[in-house]
Design a protein around this motif. Structure first.
Motif, short mmCIF file in Angstrom:
data_model
loop_
_atom_site.label_atom_id
_atom_site.label_comp_id
_atom_site.label_asym_id
_atom_site.label_seq_id
_atom_site.Cartn_x
_atom_site.Cartn_y
_atom_site.Cartn_z
N PHE A 10 -13.55 77.16 88.41
CA PHE A 10 -13.77 75.74 88.71
C PHE A 10 -13.21 74.89 87.57
CE2 PHE A 10 -16.51 71.96 88.30
CZ PHE A 10 -16.29 71.39 89.54
N ASN A 11 -12.44 73.89 87.92
CA ASN A 11 -11.87 72.98 86.92
C ASN A 11 -12.94 71.97 86.53
OD1 ASN A 11 -10.59 71.02 85.45
ND2 ASN A 11 -8.91 70.72 86.88
N ASN A 12 -13.54 72.19 85.35
CA ASN A 12 -14.62 71.29 84.93
C ASN A 12 -14.15 70.14 84.05
OD1 ASN A 12 -14.16 72.83 82.68
ND2 ASN A 12 -16.26 73.55 82.45
N GLY A 13 -12.86 69.85 84.10
CA GLY A 13 -12.30 68.64 83.51
C GLY A 13 -12.62 68.44 82.05
N ALA A 16 -14.57 71.01 79.69
CA ALA A 16 -13.96 72.26 79.24
C ALA A 16 -13.97 72.36 77.72
CB ALA A 16 -12.53 72.38 79.76
N SER A 38 -16.01 63.70 92.70
CA SER A 38 -16.02 64.41 91.43
C SER A 38 -16.15 63.40 90.29
CB SER A 38 -14.76 65.24 91.25
OG SER A 38 -13.63 64.41 91.17
N TYR A 40 -15.72 63.07 85.72
CA TYR A 40 -15.25 63.63 84.46
C TYR A 40 -13.97 64.47 84.63
CZ TYR A 40 -20.23 62.62 83.78
OH TYR A 40 -21.47 62.01 83.79
N GLU A 41 -13.11 64.04 85.54
CA GLU A 41 -11.82 64.70 85.80
C GLU A 41 -11.97 66.13 86.33
OE1 GLU A 41 -9.04 64.19 82.56
OE2 GLU A 41 -9.69 62.14 82.24
N GLN A 42 -13.12 66.42 86.92
CA GLN A 42 -13.35 67.74 87.52
C GLN A 42 -12.77 67.77 88.93
OE1 GLN A 42 -17.60 68.03 87.53
NE2 GLN A 42 -17.71 68.49 85.35
N GLU A 43 -12.60 68.98 89.46
CA GLU A 43 -12.27 69.07 90.88
C GLU A 43 -13.58 68.94 91.66
OE1 GLU A 43 -10.47 72.81 92.16
OE2 GLU A 43 -11.71 73.90 90.76
#
Length: 128
Positions: A10-13, A16, A38, A40-43
């Protein structure tokens, strides 16, 4: 061997690389996001599930016969289970996977079979 970027976790933006404490302070948890939203720039959860559906379809269509080994992260394994079983994105069904857990799935005669889930014998059995 083939590396597939779609199998990433998962892209946690922006979270990370931060410790849990620092992430919680800078980017508080948002509990009531819609599936397509979404922060914080997460997916989004919808994007993550779509990515799992996409990569599972790609793997199965490119490998009609034989054994396929997929090595990926726990969150992606969870999404792949949901995709493999055709579960809805907002299901209350959860799948556990430990570090280096082994999951064995089979497709035979058009039927989807889970032969093993979250096997970790290799971590404790020195004879394997």
């Amino acid at each position: 061997m083939y590396i597939e970027d779609l199998l990433a976790e998962f892209n946690n933006g922006l979270i990370a690389g931060l410790s849990r404490e620092e992430a919680a302070e800078k980017y508080p948890y948002q509990p009531h996001l819609a599936l397509h939203e979404s922060v914080y720039e997460q997916e989004s959860q919808l994007q993550f599930r779509y990515r799992a559906e996409h990569v599972l379809s790609k793997i199965l269509s490119e490998n009609k016969e034989g054994t396929i080994v997929v090595i990926t992260h726990g969150g992606m394994i969870y999404q792949l289970y949901r995709a493999f079983l055709g579960l809805p994105i907002n299901t209350e069904v959860f799948v556990s996977t430990g570090d280096t857990g082994i999951h064995e799935w089979v497709i035979a005669d058009g039927k989807k079979i889970i032969r093993a889930s979250n096997k970790t014998d290799h971590l404790t059995n020195k004879n394997l």
